[in-house]
Design an enzyme around this catalytic site. Structure first.
Site, mmCIF file in Angstrom:
data_model
loop_
_atom_site.group_PDB
_atom_site.id
_atom_site.type_symbol
_atom_site.label_atom_id
_atom_site.label_comp_id
_atom_site.label_asym_id
_atom_site.label_seq_id
_atom_site.Cartn_x
_atom_site.Cartn_y
_atom_site.Cartn_z
ATOM 1 N N ASP A 81 34.533 46.562 53.393
ATOM 2 C CA ASP A 81 34.150 47.167 52.042
ATOM 3 C C ASP A 81 33.143 46.223 51.361
ATOM 4 O O ASP A 81 32.873 45.280 51.914
ATOM 5 C CB ASP A 81 35.386 47.276 51.085
ATOM 6 C CG ASP A 81 35.235 48.290 50.137
ATOM 7 O OD1 ASP A 81 34.279 48.882 49.870
ATOM 8 O OD2 ASP A 81 36.207 48.390 49.237
ATOM 9 N N LYS A 82 32.652 46.783 50.069
ATOM 10 C CA LYS A 82 31.743 46.052 49.274
ATOM 11 C C LYS A 82 32.287 46.451 48.003
ATOM 12 O O LYS A 82 32.870 47.069 47.495
ATOM 13 C CB LYS A 82 30.353 46.703 49.342
ATOM 14 C CG LYS A 82 29.275 46.820 48.285
ATOM 15 C CD LYS A 82 29.393 47.872 47.576
ATOM 16 C CE LYS A 82 28.350 47.635 46.245
ATOM 17 N NZ LYS A 82 28.530 48.555 45.217
ATOM 18 N N HIS A 83 31.609 45.162 47.147
ATOM 19 C CA HIS A 83 32.154 45.418 45.653
ATOM 20 C C HIS A 83 30.753 44.867 44.723
ATOM 21 O O HIS A 83 30.392 43.808 45.423
ATOM 22 C CB HIS A 83 33.491 44.441 45.414
ATOM 23 C CG HIS A 83 33.872 44.643 43.926
ATOM 24 N ND1 HIS A 83 34.298 45.793 43.228
ATOM 25 C CD2 HIS A 83 33.604 43.691 42.932
ATOM 26 C CE1 HIS A 83 34.547 45.578 42.163
ATOM 27 N NE2 HIS A 83 34.072 44.261 41.656
ATOM 28 N N SER A 84 30.690 45.384 43.826
ATOM 29 C CA SER A 84 29.751 44.619 42.945
ATOM 30 C C SER A 84 30.125 44.428 41.540
ATOM 31 O O SER A 84 30.934 45.121 41.178
ATOM 32 C CB SER A 84 28.505 45.916 42.532
ATOM 33 O OG SER A 84 27.650 45.569 41.508
ATOM 34 N N THR A 121 31.504 53.980 39.457
ATOM 35 C CA THR A 121 31.476 54.626 40.594
ATOM 36 C C THR A 121 32.317 55.796 40.321
ATOM 37 O O THR A 121 31.940 56.943 40.979
ATOM 38 C CB THR A 121 31.705 53.876 41.944
ATOM 39 O OG1 THR A 121 30.736 52.673 42.012
ATOM 40 C CG2 THR A 121 31.737 54.601 43.273
ATOM 41 N N ARG A 169 43.164 40.659 28.695
ATOM 42 C CA ARG A 169 41.880 39.845 28.605
ATOM 43 C C ARG A 169 40.644 40.491 28.173
ATOM 44 O O ARG A 169 39.894 39.938 27.130
ATOM 45 C CB ARG A 169 41.282 39.571 30.207
ATOM 46 C CG ARG A 169 42.247 38.351 30.913
ATOM 47 C CD ARG A 169 41.886 38.384 32.511
ATOM 48 N NE ARG A 169 40.449 38.186 32.532
ATOM 49 C CZ ARG A 169 39.642 38.591 33.456
ATOM 50 N NH1 ARG A 169 40.354 39.645 34.453
ATOM 51 N NH2 ARG A 169 38.366 38.442 33.674
ATOM 52 N N SER A 184 40.883 38.898 39.589
ATOM 53 C CA SER A 184 40.956 40.200 39.121
ATOM 54 C C SER A 184 40.217 40.973 40.299
ATOM 55 O O SER A 184 40.696 42.086 40.810
ATOM 56 C CB SER A 184 40.149 40.455 37.973
ATOM 57 O OG SER A 184 40.299 41.721 37.514
ATOM 58 N N LYS A 188 42.249 43.264 43.604
ATOM 59 C CA LYS A 188 42.205 44.646 44.024
ATOM 60 C C LYS A 188 41.628 45.024 45.415
ATOM 61 O O LYS A 188 41.836 45.676 46.196
ATOM 62 C CB LYS A 188 41.314 45.358 42.783
ATOM 63 C CG LYS A 188 42.072 45.353 41.406
ATOM 64 C CD LYS A 188 41.217 46.231 40.755
ATOM 65 C CE LYS A 188 39.819 45.758 39.993
ATOM 66 N NZ LYS A 188 39.852 44.720 38.991
ATOM 67 N N LYS A 189 40.794 44.366 45.734
ATOM 68 C CA LYS A 189 39.764 44.555 46.813
ATOM 69 C C LYS A 189 40.764 44.293 47.942
ATOM 70 O O LYS A 189 40.818 45.104 49.090
ATOM 71 C CB LYS A 189 38.551 43.833 46.966
ATOM 72 C CG LYS A 189 37.460 44.422 46.262
ATOM 73 C CD LYS A 189 36.953 45.810 46.829
ATOM 74 C CE LYS A 189 36.259 46.633 45.898
ATOM 75 N NZ LYS A 189 35.809 47.996 46.568
#
Length: 440
Positions: A81-84, A121, A169, A184, A188-189
């Protein structure tokens, strides 16, 4: 004896917390035994005192295990996967998931909504009629197995401790703590049961980490923690001193993504970041043996139409129309009032206040200032000018799509004010600043 207030006191005084203390505190967050005020105090203590790497790993893993961690025992290929970290006009995930799936990867992407000036997204996918962002876990897993990609939202079972901590937060000015951001994102990822992860850490005036130094600190933290948690991870630091693509909004970015996949138009910046992250995903997951091999596979997936087919199949499997790509304009509609935005003077685009471009979309109703707000998917911006681009007096720097003339005019004024012009040529910054490879 373990008590929440004693754990808070230890961190407040600058002491390192051990795994047992962190596990106890996070269990209390999940069960409700730890109060909102104790979470707020803990977040503030971490904000000021920081955390050593072993503490960040423990916090991430305990938050990850506060809920369901997906298992993928019977997958025929690697889970990646990818996360930005988020920005303006960042539609990379829309193309990236199907593109990597077309190369043999399995991408269970749990994505987020937009908040503040950044787009989300999920909001982009909800511009497609019928698209279901919250399928059952069984359905989600089946779609990933059958098609290779599914892009959905965070369920209540995924990292519930993070959901509660993040909400606190957000209202206590403790969001921009690198240890807390790291935990955080990764809790999740990693709950998605990933085999590897490619991170996109944004820097510039449209990013949460506006300086390159802060972006690098976050990237180093994420790479170190994810790898220590057993998930090979790289981080690409990319530029957000201007919108990444040519559009900003939800329907506008979805249409841009479809144009990208079909080859009708590919913004060079958007293409460079998409290919860089896709390349990392193939290398990390073992689907490619070298950068050259990765690029060859990715270009074939785009040119052959295989990536577009994966996108179409995913959209249809999640309830969207089967012929979305062929009839995109019929399904994904833009707001009725269209207004061009002109620069204050002709010349070269010298500077863009990227955050304000994102806020102009929010002002139209295309984003949210607090999590419960509804989003108007049809409003947004297209044909955004780039840094260094030469603009003539009669050439728009953007097109605004709005519900009313008044809203269009207000957004146009905001966008116009966000662009500074020069009569001398201007060199745009690099799109990719750095790549941090997995740590061993």
């Amino acid at each position: 004896m373990l008590l929440p207030q004693e754990i808070i006191r230890a961190k407040r005084n600058g002491l390192e917390l051990n795994r047992e203390q962190i596990a106890f505190f996070i269990k209390g967050v999940t069960s409700g035994a730890v109060t909102d005020s104790q979470i707020a105090a803990f977040a503030m203590a971490v904000y000021f005192q920081g955390m050593e790497m072993h503490e960040r790993v423990a916090l991430t893993e305990e938050m990850m295990h506060s809920g369901n961690v997906l298992q993928w025992h019977d997958m025929p290929g690697p889970i990646v996967d990818k996360h930005s970290t988020g920005g303006v006009s960042d539609s990379v995930s829309l193309m990236l998931g199907p593109l990597v799936a077309a190369c043999g990867g399995y991408v269970p992407m749990i994505a987020g909504r937009g908040l503040g000036h950044t787009g989300g997204t999920l909001d982009k996918f909800e511009s497609i009629p019928g698209y279901n962002i919250m399928p059952s876990e069984t359905s989600f897993k089946q779609i990933v197995k059958d098609i290779g990609v599914a892009i959905i939202g965070q369920t209540d079972e995924i990292a519930p401790a993070d959901k509660r901590i993040y909400g606190i937060r957000d209202v206590t000015a403790t969001v921009d703590s690198i240890p807390m951001i790291t935990a955080s994102i990764l809790s999740k990822k990693l709950s998605a049961g990933l085999g590897s992860l490619a991170m996109d850490v944004k820097t510039g005036n449209g990013a949460f980490m506006s300086t390159l130094e802060d972006a690098r600190l976050l990237a180093e933290s994420i790479v170190a923690v994810a790898n220590q948690a057993g998930v090979p991870t790289s981080a690409t630091i990319t530029d957000m001193s201007q919108p990444l693509g040519s559009t900003a909004g939800n329907a506008t970015e979805m249409l841009e993504a479809i144009d990208y996949l079909t080859g009708k138009y590919r913004n060079p910046r958007l293409h460079e970041v998409t290919m860089a992250l896709a390349e990392q995903m193939l290398l990390l997951s073992g689907l490619a043996t070298s950068k050259q091999d990765a690029l060859s596979k990715l270009n074939h997936a785009l040119d052959s139409g295989a990536a577009t087919e994966k996108f179409s199949a995913m959209v249809h499997a999640l309830g969207g129309p089967a012929d979305l790509v062929e009839k995109a304009g019929d399904y994904v509609q833009l707001a009725p009032v269209c207004k061009p935005v002109f620069a204050t003077t002709a010349g070269y685009v010298q500077h863009i206040e990227t955050r304000n471009v994102g806020l102009a979309v929010v002002s139209l109703g295309g984003g949210r200032t607090e999590p419960s707000q509804k989003v108007d998917h049809a409003v947004g911006l297209t044909e955004l000018a780039s840094l260094g681009q030469q603009i003539s007096a009669d050439q728009p720097i953007a097109m605004v799509y709005a519900r009313t003339e008044a809203e269009a005019e207000a957004a146009a004024a905001s966008v116009q004010a966000a662009f500074s012009m020069s009569d001398q040529p201007v060199e745009a910054p690099p799109i990719i600043h750095a790549l941090l490879e997995p740590t061993k």
